[in-house]
Design a protein around this motif. Structure first.
Motif, PDB file in Angstrom:
ATOM      1  N   GLN A 111     -28.535 -47.604  61.605  1.00  0.00           N
ATOM      2  CA  GLN A 111     -29.104 -47.107  62.856  1.00  0.00           C
ATOM      3  C   GLN A 111     -29.314 -45.593  62.798  1.00  0.00           C
ATOM      4  O   GLN A 111     -30.341 -45.078  63.252  1.00  0.00           O
ATOM      5  N   ALA A 112     -28.340 -44.885  62.226  1.00  0.00           N
ATOM      6  CA  ALA A 112     -28.475 -43.428  62.106  1.00  0.00           C
ATOM      7  C   ALA A 112     -29.651 -43.071  61.210  1.00  0.00           C
ATOM      8  O   ALA A 112     -30.429 -42.158  61.515  1.00  0.00           O
ATOM      9  N   TYR A 113     -29.794 -43.798  60.093  1.00  0.00           N
ATOM     10  CA  TYR A 113     -30.905 -43.534  59.177  1.00  0.00           C
ATOM     11  C   TYR A 113     -32.239 -43.743  59.891  1.00  0.00           C
ATOM     12  O   TYR A 113     -33.143 -42.906  59.798  1.00  0.00           O
ATOM     13  N   ALA A 114     -32.361 -44.861  60.608  1.00  0.00           N
ATOM     14  CA  ALA A 114     -33.636 -45.186  61.247  1.00  0.00           C
ATOM     15  C   ALA A 114     -33.970 -44.193  62.358  1.00  0.00           C
ATOM     16  O   ALA A 114     -35.114 -43.743  62.481  1.00  0.00           O
ATOM     17  N   TYR A 123     -29.576 -59.713  58.424  1.00  0.00           N
ATOM     18  CA  TYR A 123     -30.101 -58.658  59.287  1.00  0.00           C
ATOM     19  C   TYR A 123     -30.085 -57.312  58.567  1.00  0.00           C
ATOM     20  O   TYR A 123     -31.004 -56.492  58.733  1.00  0.00           O
ATOM     21  N   LEU A 124     -29.050 -57.075  57.770  1.00  0.00           N
ATOM     22  CA  LEU A 124     -28.984 -55.817  57.021  1.00  0.00           C
ATOM     23  C   LEU A 124     -30.105 -55.750  55.983  1.00  0.00           C
ATOM     24  O   LEU A 124     -30.758 -54.712  55.820  1.00  0.00           O
ATOM     25  N   VAL A 125     -30.327 -56.846  55.266  1.00  0.00           N
ATOM     26  CA  VAL A 125     -31.424 -56.866  54.295  1.00  0.00           C
ATOM     27  C   VAL A 125     -32.754 -56.634  55.001  1.00  0.00           C
ATOM     28  O   VAL A 125     -33.595 -55.842  54.548  1.00  0.00           O
ATOM     29  N   ALA A 126     -32.956 -57.318  56.124  1.00  0.00           N
ATOM     30  CA  ALA A 126     -34.214 -57.159  56.873  1.00  0.00           C
ATOM     31  C   ALA A 126     -34.373 -55.717  57.345  1.00  0.00           C
ATOM     32  O   ALA A 126     -35.475 -55.151  57.283  1.00  0.00           O
ATOM     33  N   GLY A 127     -33.288 -55.100  57.821  1.00  0.00           N
ATOM     34  CA  GLY A 127     -33.366 -53.722  58.282  1.00  0.00           C
ATOM     35  C   GLY A 127     -33.645 -52.746  57.167  1.00  0.00           C
ATOM     36  O   GLY A 127     -34.455 -51.814  57.312  1.00  0.00           O
ATOM     37  N   GLN A 128     -32.990 -52.950  56.032  1.00  0.00           N
ATOM     38  CA  GLN A 128     -33.214 -52.055  54.893  1.00  0.00           C
ATOM     39  C   GLN A 128     -34.624 -52.223  54.336  1.00  0.00           C
ATOM     40  O   GLN A 128     -35.286 -51.241  53.974  1.00  0.00           O
ATOM     41  N   ARG A 167     -38.707 -48.542  63.915  1.00  0.00           N
ATOM     42  CA  ARG A 167     -38.042 -49.109  65.091  1.00  0.00           C
ATOM     43  C   ARG A 167     -37.470 -50.497  64.779  1.00  0.00           C
ATOM     44  O   ARG A 167     -36.397 -50.863  65.276  1.00  0.00           O
ATOM     45  N   ALA A 168     -38.200 -51.274  63.981  1.00  0.00           N
ATOM     46  CA  ALA A 168     -37.672 -52.587  63.570  1.00  0.00           C
ATOM     47  C   ALA A 168     -36.381 -52.412  62.782  1.00  0.00           C
ATOM     48  O   ALA A 168     -35.408 -53.150  62.994  1.00  0.00           O
ATOM     49  N   ALA A 169     -36.347 -51.428  61.874  1.00  0.00           N
ATOM     50  CA  ALA A 169     -35.125 -51.175  61.103  1.00  0.00           C
ATOM     51  C   ALA A 169     -33.973 -50.802  62.023  1.00  0.00           C
ATOM     52  O   ALA A 169     -32.828 -51.252  61.828  1.00  0.00           O
ATOM     53  N   ALA A 181     -35.914 -62.843  54.114  1.00  0.00           N
ATOM     54  CA  ALA A 181     -34.776 -62.668  55.024  1.00  0.00           C
ATOM     55  C   ALA A 181     -35.049 -63.322  56.367  1.00  0.00           C
ATOM     56  O   ALA A 181     -34.168 -63.979  56.948  1.00  0.00           O
ATOM     57  N   MET A 182     -36.257 -63.188  56.905  1.00  0.00           N
ATOM     58  CA  MET A 182     -36.588 -63.785  58.205  1.00  0.00           C
ATOM     59  C   MET A 182     -36.569 -65.311  58.129  1.00  0.00           C
ATOM     60  O   MET A 182     -36.089 -65.978  59.048  1.00  0.00           O
TER      61      MET A 182
END
Length: 449
Positions: free
Chosen positions: A221-224, A178-183, A206-208, A161-162
């Motif tokens: 964001q809520a999950y993280a 960005y969603l894939v990277a966050g998940q 925090r990265a997520a 993803a990056m």
């Protein structure tokens, strides 16, 4: 004299090209997590790589030690210190197991990455579709794959993803990446937690959260932020955990499943603070009728991000144990086990049921039901090492703490159960990375996970 670094590189069949690609991928992940520009510009020469393999090098300077630790889960000093062949074999005996089909998976990903490089500047939608499909498959397999295998795949998906983010400026494609990277970062955080690496779990969570912010995705964001609350009360800071839950509740678009998760985590944070009334209200909120509201993370992607009723009940049993409500904890743990059995999904018995069983054992010991506790804990103590994550290990250690009660002193059943618990924790998954920050304290204080 050889060293562990050479042994691991040889085991994983890494030549300099493959190692450099993994090295840069790990450096980019650390840059995303920390913002330290030293990681962004990190590189390596073939000469240095060969010197590391030969043991002809002192301790490298920042950021190399951190990158090597991220890649192999071991300090650079341990990796590069010369040692005998016998010592290498001993160290490898406790290293992560060889990953099944890894060579095939790496070859497939290398081929796909090369094909993407040959495509136009705008990424082909097929490349993004495949990456998202890979992420969905991984998220939904976390009940059947132990943490160390999930970690390896999630790390590769984050790296892809990056890399792809640098190859497209199309806003819709960048948001998907960005969603894939966050998940993927969220999955890596959960693995780090299970393996006892609390500081890395904080960084990855925090990265997520930051990826979710860039993508403007409320549920992620809520999950993280809620996962940060979990990490905070595990680290002995329940006040900060409560603040994080308040922040998590403010993000838009969270469905009923995510709301129930927030309530269950809030209940545990309040219980750690000794706020019994607030904890009980949050427990009641977590078990309320969920209604039709859904979101695309907790309900759509589900898997690791799901928070099923049996998982809620398991979390609440730990909360009630913290409040010393043995009857309530027993009822909640039994409810979790009943719901899990009704779904007849055997893989979930490796994740939720063992933690519920450990809580049930603690609750029964509060009522001096030693035989029942030993029966409840029996299947847990038989779990393979790779499924003995930090959350479960602390719960099992809490059972041992209950066994220290004067009521069980000198009882053969209690002594036998305590010895079996010691054997269980001696080869638990967190031992791969060593004790996590705060784990010993939590083992004495109560329950997490």
């Amino acid at each position: 004299m050889s060293n562990l670094f050479d042994a691991l590189v040889t085991r994983d069949k890494m030549d300099f090209r493959k190692f450099l690609a993994e090295y840069r991928r790990a450096a980019l992940a650390l840059y995303q997590a920390t913002g330290d520009t030293a990681y962004r510009n990190a590189t390596l020469t073939d000469k240095s790589f060969q010197r590391w393999r030969n043991g002809d090098v002192g301790r490298p300077h920042h950021p190399t030690p951190e990158i090597l630790n991220s890649m192999f889960g071991r300090p650079a000093d341990e990796l590069l210190t010369p040692c005998t062949d016998e010592q290498v074999r001993s160290l490898l005996a406790v290293a992560d197991p060889v990953l099944d089909e890894r060579e095939l998976a790496m070859t497939a990903r290398d081929a796909r990455a090369h094909a993407a490089e040959a495509a136009a500047q705008q990424l082909p939608d097929l490349s993004l579709d495949q990456l998202e499909d890979d992420l969905v498959h991984l998220v939904r397999s976390t009940n059947t794959k132990p943490p160390h295998l999930v970690f390896m795949t999630a790390r590769e998906l984050l790296g892809v993803a990056m890399v792809q983010l640098d190859r497209t400026q199309v806003l819709s494609q960048r948001r998907r990446l960005y969603l894939v990277a966050g998940q993927a970062s969220a999955l890596l955080a959960a693995c780090a937690f299970d393996l006892g690496a609390m500081p890395h779990a904080f960084e990855l969570t925090r990265a997520a959260a930051l990826y979710g912010q860039v993508a403007e995705h409320g549920p992620l964001q809520a999950y993280a932020h809620a996962y940060l609350a979990v990490l905070y009360y595990w680290s002995g800071n329940p006040s900060q955990a409560v603040r994080k839950i308040v922040e998590a509740r403010a993000f838009p678009g969270v469905g009923a499943t995510g709301t129930a998760r927030l309530a269950a985590i809030a209940a545990r944070a309040y219980a750690h603070r000794g706020q019994a009334d607030e904890a009980q209200r949050a427990v009641a909120e977590s078990t309320a009728d969920r209604g039709p509201a859904r979101d695309d993370l907790h309900d759509g992607l589900a898997g690791e991000f799901d928070f099923s009723p049996e998982r809620v009940a398991m979390s609440n049993s730990a909360t009630l144990l913290l409040l010393r409500d043995g009857h309530g904890a027993e009822a909640s743990a039994r409810r979790s086990l009943e719901l899990g059995a009704a779904h007849a999904v055997s893989s979930k018995q490796l994740v939720v049921a063992p933690q519920a069983r450990a809580d049930l054992a603690s609750a029964l010991l509060m009522r001096n039901e030693l035989d029942g506790a030993a029966e409840a804990l029996g299947p847990v103590l038989a779990l393979p090492r790779e499924w003995r994550g930090a959350g479960l290990t602390v719960r099992v250690n809490a059972v041992r703490a209950e066994l220290a009660s004067p009521a069980f002193r000198g009882t053969p059943v209690a002594q036998d159960l305590a010895e079996r618990i010691e054997d269980f924790t001696a080869v638990a998954a967190p031992k791969v990375l060593g004790p996590a920050t705060g784990t010993s304290r939590l083992a004495l204080e109560g329950h997490g996970g």
